[in-house]
Design a protein around this motif. Structure first.
Motif, PDB file in Angstrom:
ATOM      1  N   PRO A 190       3.341   6.333  -8.961  1.00 60.74           N
ATOM      2  CA  PRO A 190       4.797   6.253  -9.121  1.00 60.74           C
ATOM      3  C   PRO A 190       5.440   5.174  -8.248  1.00 60.74           C
ATOM      4  CG  PRO A 190       4.138   8.546  -9.114  1.00 60.74           C
ATOM      5  CD  PRO A 190       2.903   7.736  -8.788  1.00 60.74           C
ATOM      6  N   GLU A 191       4.780   4.836  -7.126  1.00 59.17           N
ATOM      7  CA  GLU A 191       5.305   3.739  -6.302  1.00 59.17           C
ATOM      8  C   GLU A 191       5.315   2.430  -7.087  1.00 59.17           C
ATOM      9  OE1 GLU A 191       4.137   1.026  -2.430  1.00 59.17           O
ATOM     10  OE2 GLU A 191       3.159   2.987  -2.647  1.00 59.17           O
ATOM     11  N   ALA A 192       4.337   2.253  -7.984  1.00 58.72           N
ATOM     12  CA  ALA A 192       4.250   1.017  -8.768  1.00 58.72           C
ATOM     13  C   ALA A 192       5.401   0.902  -9.766  1.00 58.72           C
ATOM     14  CB  ALA A 192       2.917   0.950  -9.509  1.00 58.72           C
ATOM     15  N   ALA A 193       6.101   2.008 -10.008  1.00 56.92           N
ATOM     16  CA  ALA A 193       7.282   1.949 -10.876  1.00 56.92           C
ATOM     17  C   ALA A 193       8.451   1.276 -10.185  1.00 56.92           C
ATOM     18  CB  ALA A 193       7.678   3.366 -11.310  1.00 56.92           C
ATOM     19  N   CYS A 194       8.386   1.150  -8.867  1.00 63.51           N
ATOM     20  CA  CYS A 194       9.503   0.627  -8.071  1.00 63.51           C
ATOM     21  C   CYS A 194       9.312  -0.866  -7.846  1.00 63.51           C
ATOM     22  CB  CYS A 194       9.567   1.332  -6.722  1.00 63.51           C
ATOM     23  SG  CYS A 194       9.631   3.130  -6.832  1.00 63.51           S
ATOM     24  N   THR A 195       9.969  -1.691  -8.650  1.00 64.42           N
ATOM     25  CA  THR A 195       9.818  -3.136  -8.495  1.00 64.42           C
ATOM     26  C   THR A 195      11.096  -3.719  -7.910  1.00 64.42           C
ATOM     27  OG1 THR A 195      10.179  -3.196 -10.898  1.00 64.42           O
ATOM     28  CG2 THR A 195       7.974  -3.631 -10.124  1.00 64.42           C
ATOM     29  N   SER A 196      10.934  -4.441  -6.817  1.00 63.65           N
ATOM     30  CA  SER A 196      12.075  -4.829  -5.990  1.00 63.65           C
ATOM     31  C   SER A 196      12.114  -6.329  -5.738  1.00 63.65           C
ATOM     32  CB  SER A 196      11.997  -4.099  -4.642  1.00 63.65           C
ATOM     33  OG  SER A 196      10.869  -4.544  -3.896  1.00 63.65           O
ATOM     34  N   VAL A 197      13.219  -6.753  -5.148  1.00 61.82           N
ATOM     35  CA  VAL A 197      13.357  -8.083  -4.559  1.00 61.82           C
ATOM     36  C   VAL A 197      13.403  -7.906  -3.046  1.00 61.82           C
ATOM     37  CG1 VAL A 197      14.910 -10.039  -4.226  1.00 61.82           C
ATOM     38  CG2 VAL A 197      14.532  -9.133  -6.519  1.00 61.82           C
ATOM     39  N   GLN A 198      12.601  -8.659  -2.347  1.00 66.34           N
ATOM     40  CA  GLN A 198      12.582  -8.584  -0.887  1.00 66.34           C
ATOM     41  C   GLN A 198      13.094  -9.905  -0.314  1.00 66.34           C
ATOM     42  OE1 GLN A 198       8.393  -7.545  -0.693  1.00 66.34           O
ATOM     43  NE2 GLN A 198       8.955  -6.027  -2.236  1.00 66.34           N
ATOM     44  N   LEU A 199      14.149  -9.805   0.477  1.00 72.86           N
ATOM     45  CA  LEU A 199      14.780 -10.973   1.074  1.00 72.86           C
ATOM     46  C   LEU A 199      14.351 -11.089   2.533  1.00 72.86           C
ATOM     47  CD1 LEU A 199      18.425 -10.430  -0.273  1.00 72.86           C
ATOM     48  CD2 LEU A 199      16.581 -11.767  -1.323  1.00 72.86           C
ATOM     49  N   HIS A 200      13.850 -12.257   2.894  1.00 71.55           N
ATOM     50  CA  HIS A 200      13.421 -12.502   4.272  1.00 71.55           C
ATOM     51  C   HIS A 200      14.372 -13.488   4.947  1.00 71.55           C
ATOM     52  CE1 HIS A 200       9.242 -10.754   4.109  1.00 71.55           C
ATOM     53  NE2 HIS A 200       9.554 -10.812   2.818  1.00 71.55           N
ATOM     54  N   LEU A 201      14.642 -13.257   6.215  1.00 69.88           N
ATOM     55  CA  LEU A 201      15.440 -14.197   6.998  1.00 69.88           C
ATOM     56  C   LEU A 201      14.827 -14.317   8.384  1.00 69.88           C
ATOM     57  CD1 LEU A 201      18.043 -15.965   6.889  1.00 69.88           C
ATOM     58  CD2 LEU A 201      19.176 -14.083   8.107  1.00 69.88           C
TER      59      LEU A 201
END
Length: 499
Positions: A190-201
């Protein structure tokens, strides 16, 4: 978690050695912070986007190894599920027209990758949760083939001692009662269902606490105005269902441990900080090692010899504590630096929406860090956490707390208070007027329309069902239309709703 780990069984001696090495990593990090050992020539941003693969019918396509081979681009990597990929954008300065260049680059890169994915009978979709997922897609056999994913799966389930429980109650569709999900999984898929954008600074050590605190304060607003994950296993749930789903999919706690107040590994935190050291210290203090694998390096010996330690154990452990705003220690060409990794945003709907979300975050974050009176001195940490869950569940219909205003809808908060701050922050970063107006203009128009990706998905499915279409067929048809509009590239607030 980006590197391979051993598949062997870990012993008590392994755990003790790992704990000792982690403490030496902490001692080395403390020394480096005290001595100012970190590089910070300019403020650099980075971006990661998690992607879904679907077949011609819009169903999850378990083919990421084959697609990755066809794409043949080191920017793309495997992710947890076989229907996932991730694209990593090389870091660049947050200034001038760099964001405009990045937008063009992303459009070209993703279009090329999608063309090559077609050769494997698949397409790439940027969306927070794929609405066509079914329970059978959570089977362990669909984990990606790299060993680290199987090891992580086995360790989380071993810590938990029972299957993964999924339970949530949704925000009702217009004119409908709320829907509930009560399900389970015998893997962490179920974690693979969570597709995100990760912003790095990348930030200077002395500025890290302010940037992290600002990111925490903004998290609820971010998800409320950018939600794109309303459906899971056929149910209409939270506007940003990723937030509770990710927590539940990786939870190592039994119900009894939850009742005792043991902290979850997907964690907002519990206090404002004064140093990045606070976060790593909490990670070590509160969370047992999932993967107690030690390297050959002694970080204090390396530091004493004038070198830069990799802090291997500390970084591996940090990769198994999924904070919504994560501290990152990294070494590039032998030089260490620190980053804030913002992890609350869903993927999609379009590249332009993604860039607008990033620009809003970076600009508002910068303005809050330079304020004469820090926001976090006027707002409880608990209020920031509640904002995250309210924004995730209700989207634009949430009520968020903000100092000096009180309880306010997210669109009003952005238009009245945060959008001017974001303009100011991007100007301070040296971002060009053209880029600033382009991306923050999208945020302004989205808030005026009160139309997120989640809202579009919910309205489209509701309209189809009112025409007599069953839920499963409606979700599939909605996704087909979503992909068409995603490729056209216009921001989601302009998308038409039609059955």
């Amino acid at each position: 978690m980006g590197r391979d780990v051993s598949t062997r069984t870990f012993t008590r001696e392994d755990r003790q050695r790992y704990r000792e090495r982690m403490q030496r990593c902490m001692d080395a990090l403390g020394t480096m912070l005290a001595e100012g050992s970190f590089s910070f020539p300019r403020q650099q941003m980075g971006l990661e986007i998690e992607l879904n693969l679907v077949d011609r019918a819009g169903r999850p396509a378990m083919a990421n190894s084959e697609v990755l081979e066809k794409i043949d681009d080191p920017s793309f990597t495997l992710e947890l599920g076989q229907h996932n990929l991730e694209v990593n954008v090389p870091p660049r300065e947050l200034a001038r027209d760099e964001t405009l260049d990045l937008e063009r680059e992303l459009v070209s890169t993703l279009a090329s990758a999608d063309d090559k994915a077609h050769d494997a009978g698949t397409s790439i979709v940027m969306i927070g949760v794929l609405p066509t997922l079914r329970h059978e897609h959570f089977d362990r056999r669909w984990l990606s083939t790299q060993p680290r994913y199987a090891v992580l799966n086995d360790r989380i389930l071993a810590e938990r001692g029972e299957e993964v429980a999924l339970s949530m109650e949704g925000a009702p569709l217009p004119g409908r009662p709320g829907e509930r999900l009560s399900s389970y999984s015998e893997s962490i898929m179920p974690e693979a269902a969570c597709t995100s954008v990760q912003l790095h600074l990348q930030v200077a050590p002395d500025d890290f606490a302010a940037h992290w605190n600002a990111a925490q304060a903004l998290a609820g607003v971010q998800v409320a105005i950018a939600a794109n994950s309303p459906f899971l296993l056929g149910r209409a749930l939270w506007h940003e269902t990723r937030i509770p789903l990710f927590l539940q999919a990786t939870d190592t706690r039994t119900q009894e441990l939850k009742n005792q107040g043991v902290r979850p590994r997907v964690w907002f935190g519990e206090r404002w900080i004064t140093s990045i050291f606070d976060l790593f210290e909490e990670n070590v203090r509160y969370f047992p090692a999932l993967l107690p694998e030690t390297g050959d390096e002694d970080p204090l010996d390396v530091l004493g010899a004038g070198g830069t330690p990799s802090l291997t154990e500390l970084r591996l452990h940090n990769g198994t504590v999924w904070r919504w705003n994560r501290p990152v220690y990294d070494v590039v060409d032998g030089v260490p630096h620190l980053r804030v990794e913002n992890r609350v945003l869903p993927a999609g709907p379009t590249v332009l929406d993604t860039m607008a979300n990033a620009a809003f975050f970076y600009g508002a974050q910068r303005a809050l860090t330079t304020s004469e009176r820090p926001l976090w001195s006027q707002m409880s940490f608990h209020a920031a956490e509640e904002n995250l869950y309210s924004g995730s569940r209700h989207g634009m219909n949430a009520q968020l707390y903000w100092p000096g205003i009180g309880w306010v809808p997210p669109d009003e908060l952005v238009l009245r208070r945060l959008l001017p701050l974001a303009h100011e922050g991007l100007r301070d970063c040296g971002v060009s007027d053209e880029a600033r107006e382009r991306y923050l203009g999208v945020i302004e128009a989205r808030c005026l329309a009160r139309r997120t990706g989640s809202q579009w998905q919910r309205e489209t499915v509701t309209m189809m069902e009112e025409k007599g279409v069953e839920r499963e067929e409606a979700l599939s048809a909605m996704l087909t239309r979503y992909v068409e509009l995603m490729h056209e590239g216009e921001p989601v607030h302009t998308w038409p709703v039609s059955p």
